[in-house]
Design an enzyme around this catalytic site. Structure first.
Site, PDB file in Angstrom:
ATOM      1  N   GLY A  32       0.803  -1.221   0.000  1.00 26.72           N
ATOM      2  CA  GLY A  32       0.000   0.000   0.000  1.00 26.72           C
ATOM      3  C   GLY A  32       0.833   1.267   0.000  1.00 26.72           C
ATOM      4  CB  VAL A  33       0.394   4.469   1.899  1.00 27.14           C
ATOM      5  CG1 VAL A  33       1.221   5.704   2.198  1.00 27.14           C
ATOM      6  CG2 VAL A  33      -0.959   4.874   1.352  1.00 27.14           C
ATOM      7  CG  ASP A  34       5.236   0.955   4.797  1.00 29.34           C
ATOM      8  OD1 ASP A  34       6.056   1.897   4.855  1.00 29.34           O
ATOM      9  OD2 ASP A  34       5.378  -0.095   5.435  1.00 29.34           O
ATOM     10  CB  SER A 118      -6.218   1.892   9.551  1.00 31.02           C
ATOM     11  OG  SER A 118      -5.132   1.809  10.446  1.00 31.02           O
ATOM     12  N   GLY A 120      -6.756   0.997   3.892  1.00 34.18           N
ATOM     13  CA  GLY A 120      -6.426   0.091   2.799  1.00 34.18           C
ATOM     14  C   GLY A 120      -6.472  -1.356   3.252  1.00 34.18           C
TER      15      GLY A 120
END
Length: 170
Positions: A32-34, A118, A120
């Site tokens: 995801g974003v990370d 949180s 996603g």
């Protein structure tokens, strides 16, 4: 007064002082974003995560690293609760936004880009994730001049804009 807006786009391309990362507890990259921030920012972010957070971060907490090759100066990492794994304490989700703002203040960051933490793969219900973000960020009382909530698709962007409109005093 802080300008809070919803932005449709890619969080990795936001030209702000600090981009907020929805990280995992290990602080070693992920999905995801990370994963997107680590890929776009390059190995400097991971190296700084390892140096600064050898034991990771607790859910609801936040810390910062370099932004590597990103257009930002810093990445503020915060670990949201994993709703899909049974972590359903909303106070932890709210803490993510508050702690990220605390870190931004410590750094002197005046412009920030947040994802919906949180929402996603961690499975927090979208409407509540939006409400949590807006309820904390609209009442910041912090040093930041500009806060963006970056949406990855049109539907989420539309929902964010609608929620922001309800939080704006008439």
């Amino acid at each position: 007064m802080t300008n809070l807006t919803a932005v449709l786009g890619d969080i990795t391309s936001q030209d702000v002082d600090a981009i907020v990362n929805a990280a995992n507890n290990a602080m070693r990259g992920g999905g995801g974003v990370d994963g997107a921030l680590h890929r776009a920012g390059g190995p400097a972010i991971l190296a700084d995560c390892i140096a600064r957070f050898p034991h990771g971060l607790a859910t609801g907490d936040a810390g910062w690293t370099t932004a590597g090759n990103l257009p930002a100066r810093w990445v503020i990492h915060t670990v949201g609760p994993n709703h899909a794994a049974g972590e359903r304490d909303r106070a932890l989700l709210l803490s993510c936004y508050r702690r990220a703002l605390d870190v931004a203040d410590e750094l002197g960051a005046r412009s920030l880009a947040f994802p919906l933490i949180s929402a996603g793969v961690y499975g927090w219900p979208l409407a509540d994730a939006i409400d949590a973000a807006v309820s904390v960020l609209a009442q910041t009382g912090r040093a930041a001049d500009e806060i963006r909530i970056v949406a990855r698709d049109e539907d989420i962007h539309r929902q964010l804009r609608a929620r922001l409109a309800r939080s704006t005093p008439a």
